[in-house]
Write a protein that holds these residues in place. Structure first.
Motif, PDB file in Angstrom:
ATOM      1  N   LYS A 199      65.108  61.967  41.639  1.00  0.00           N
ATOM      2  CA  LYS A 199      65.461  61.773  43.178  1.00  0.00           C
ATOM      3  C   LYS A 199      64.377  60.865  43.720  1.00  0.00           C
ATOM      4  CE  LYS A 199      66.088  64.106  47.497  1.00  0.00           C
ATOM      5  NZ  LYS A 199      66.104  65.544  48.281  1.00  0.00           N
ATOM      6  N   THR A 200      64.447  59.871  44.519  1.00  0.00           N
ATOM      7  CA  THR A 200      63.447  59.187  45.340  1.00  0.00           C
ATOM      8  C   THR A 200      63.416  59.426  46.677  1.00  0.00           C
ATOM      9  OG1 THR A 200      64.685  57.077  45.447  1.00  0.00           O
ATOM     10  CG2 THR A 200      63.405  57.374  43.367  1.00  0.00           C
ATOM     11  N   ASP A 201      62.368  59.445  47.374  1.00  0.00           N
ATOM     12  CA  ASP A 201      62.114  59.457  48.711  1.00  0.00           C
ATOM     13  C   ASP A 201      61.208  58.458  49.240  1.00  0.00           C
ATOM     14  OD1 ASP A 201      60.719  60.390  51.157  1.00  0.00           O
ATOM     15  OD2 ASP A 201      61.935  62.024  50.896  1.00  0.00           O
ATOM     16  N   PHE A 202      61.588  57.723  49.890  1.00  0.00           N
ATOM     17  CA  PHE A 202      60.964  56.630  50.578  1.00  0.00           C
ATOM     18  C   PHE A 202      60.910  56.485  52.247  1.00  0.00           C
ATOM     19  CE2 PHE A 202      64.978  55.753  48.849  1.00  0.00           C
ATOM     20  CZ  PHE A 202      65.923  55.370  50.059  1.00  0.00           C
ATOM     21  N   ALA A 203      60.699  57.551  52.673  1.00  0.00           N
ATOM     22  CA  ALA A 203      60.823  57.797  54.127  1.00  0.00           C
ATOM     23  C   ALA A 203      59.424  56.964  54.760  1.00  0.00           C
ATOM     24  CB  ALA A 203      60.498  59.308  54.436  1.00  0.00           C
ATOM     25  N   GLU A 204      58.549  56.788  53.992  1.00  0.00           N
ATOM     26  CA  GLU A 204      57.411  56.052  54.673  1.00  0.00           C
ATOM     27  C   GLU A 204      57.590  54.589  54.260  1.00  0.00           C
ATOM     28  OE1 GLU A 204      53.805  57.705  53.418  1.00  0.00           O
ATOM     29  OE2 GLU A 204      54.344  59.857  54.091  1.00  0.00           O
ATOM     30  N   SER A 205      58.519  54.087  53.644  1.00  0.00           N
ATOM     31  CA  SER A 205      58.592  52.534  53.581  1.00  0.00           C
ATOM     32  C   SER A 205      59.112  51.939  54.995  1.00  0.00           C
ATOM     33  CB  SER A 205      59.678  52.376  52.413  1.00  0.00           C
ATOM     34  OG  SER A 205      61.007  52.741  53.308  1.00  0.00           O
ATOM     35  N   HIS A 206      58.461  50.759  55.057  1.00  0.00           N
ATOM     36  CA  HIS A 206      58.018  50.317  56.411  1.00  0.00           C
ATOM     37  C   HIS A 206      58.124  48.749  56.466  1.00  0.00           C
ATOM     38  CE1 HIS A 206      54.005  50.865  55.374  1.00  0.00           C
ATOM     39  NE2 HIS A 206      53.773  49.448  56.292  1.00  0.00           N
ATOM     40  N   SER A 265      66.395  50.154  42.670  1.00  0.00           N
ATOM     41  CA  SER A 265      65.962  50.911  44.015  1.00  0.00           C
ATOM     42  C   SER A 265      66.458  50.574  45.335  1.00  0.00           C
ATOM     43  CB  SER A 265      64.205  50.170  44.094  1.00  0.00           C
ATOM     44  OG  SER A 265      64.275  48.893  44.417  1.00  0.00           O
ATOM     45  N   VAL A 266      65.987  51.136  46.243  1.00  0.00           N
ATOM     46  CA  VAL A 266      66.367  50.644  47.451  1.00  0.00           C
ATOM     47  C   VAL A 266      64.926  49.831  48.255  1.00  0.00           C
ATOM     48  CG1 VAL A 266      66.554  51.375  49.946  1.00  0.00           C
ATOM     49  CG2 VAL A 266      67.807  52.662  47.988  1.00  0.00           C
ATOM     50  N   GLU A 267      65.408  48.577  48.469  1.00  0.00           N
ATOM     51  CA  GLU A 267      64.117  47.961  49.136  1.00  0.00           C
ATOM     52  C   GLU A 267      64.352  47.687  50.553  1.00  0.00           C
ATOM     53  OE1 GLU A 267      63.749  44.150  47.306  1.00  0.00           O
ATOM     54  OE2 GLU A 267      63.966  44.756  45.265  1.00  0.00           O
ATOM     55  N   GLN A 321      68.601  47.679  54.633  1.00  0.00           N
ATOM     56  CA  GLN A 321      67.864  47.771  53.585  1.00  0.00           C
ATOM     57  C   GLN A 321      68.952  47.265  52.365  1.00  0.00           C
ATOM     58  OE1 GLN A 321      65.594  51.253  53.161  1.00  0.00           O
ATOM     59  NE2 GLN A 321      67.431  52.423  53.611  1.00  0.00           N
ATOM     60  N   HIS A 322      68.278  47.032  51.201  1.00  0.00           N
ATOM     61  CA  HIS A 322      68.834  46.553  49.833  1.00  0.00           C
ATOM     62  C   HIS A 322      68.964  47.745  48.840  1.00  0.00           C
ATOM     63  CE1 HIS A 322      69.674  42.483  51.336  1.00  0.00           C
ATOM     64  NE2 HIS A 322      68.200  42.430  51.532  1.00  0.00           N
ATOM     65  N   SER A 371      69.187  51.374  57.249  1.00  0.00           N
ATOM     66  CA  SER A 371      67.945  51.621  57.435  1.00  0.00           C
ATOM     67  C   SER A 371      67.491  52.963  57.461  1.00  0.00           C
ATOM     68  CB  SER A 371      67.193  50.775  58.188  1.00  0.00           C
ATOM     69  OG  SER A 371      67.771  51.085  59.519  1.00  0.00           O
ATOM     70  N   ASP A 372      68.303  53.923  57.935  1.00  0.00           N
ATOM     71  CA  ASP A 372      68.003  55.284  58.197  1.00  0.00           C
ATOM     72  C   ASP A 372      68.228  56.089  56.651  1.00  0.00           C
ATOM     73  OD1 ASP A 372      70.734  55.308  58.019  1.00  0.00           O
ATOM     74  OD2 ASP A 372      70.980  56.249  60.067  1.00  0.00           O
ATOM     75  N   VAL A 373      68.670  55.674  55.806  1.00  0.00           N
ATOM     76  CA  VAL A 373      68.695  56.323  54.224  1.00  0.00           C
ATOM     77  C   VAL A 373      67.439  56.283  53.839  1.00  0.00           C
ATOM     78  CG1 VAL A 373      69.523  55.960  51.994  1.00  0.00           C
ATOM     79  CG2 VAL A 373      70.973  55.385  54.122  1.00  0.00           C
TER      80      VAL A 373
END
Length: 213
Positions: free
Chosen positions: A76-83, A104-106, A113-114, A134-136
């Protein structure tokens, strides 16, 4: 050579993490029984030649090595801080600079996002994507091996997985390394969090349709 250890029903996250080694370590990371945290550094990425013509090969990669021909790896990946554009974290199978795959999600912008994957064979990368909101902020991945063929799947709940791609790796028939990565190709940095790592029996079942020629 490290043998991955798993059995049906076993989910020993720490034993998997303990077997992983950095191909390239970031300056700032945390490994513990709960998972892995990576703080990305700016201008880090994985890409080879195609379309852009440049070559980027400096993303942090944490992997375990195995000769096992049939298995699945879930994280499981968490990328809540990606911006920032292209901020990303996900799964990887990095064999060498010219033979690897990743999913990944970019991050793109505040609207979308991708969700995508890149397969690089003999020094040339492709990129297959689909746009998601983008809210994922988290995504599960399942990486499965059947000899030198591979399947990448994703899930928002860790239970129901959807196929992202099936691919062949020309240098992927023998010993491989697989695991996680995170990077920020542009002038950015964020904290990527990886949890719920496990290796299981191969969830990608043998094809039962048209037979080989």
């Amino acid at each position: 050579m490290t043998d991955i250890n798993f059995a049906p029903g076993e989910e020993d996250r720490m034993s998997i993490i303990e077997q992983m080694e950095w191909t390239r370590a970031p300056k700032d990371y945390v490994l513990n029984e709960n998972g892995i945290e990576v703080t990305t550094e700016s201008h880090t990425d994985l890409w080879q030649r195609t379309y852009y013509h440049f070559r980027n090969d400096n993303a942090p990669v944490l992997q375990v090595e195995t000769e096992e021909k049939f298995f699945s790896f879930i994280v499981k990946t968490d990328f809540a801080e990606s911006h920032h554009r292209f901020d990303q974290c996900g799964i990887v199978m990095y064999l060498d600079s010219e033979n690897w795959l990743k999913a990944s999600v970019e991050y793109e912008n505040e609207e979308f996002q991708h969700l995508g994957s890149v397969v690089t064979n003999h020094g040339y990368s492709d990129w297959a994507t689909t746009a998601i909101p983008s809210d994922v902020k988290s995504m599960w991945y399942r990486f499965s091996r059947r000899e030198d063929d591979y399947c990448i799947e994703c899930s928002t709940d860790g239970e129901n997985f959807s196929q992202m791609r099936v691919c062949h790796m020309w240098e992927g028939a023998g010993t491989i390394r697989f695991g996680i990565y995170a990077c920020s190709p542009e002038d950015s940095s964020f904290r990527a969090v990886f949890t719920d790592l496990k290796v299981t029996e191969c969830a990608w079942k043998a094809h039962d349709g048209q037979q080989p020629d």
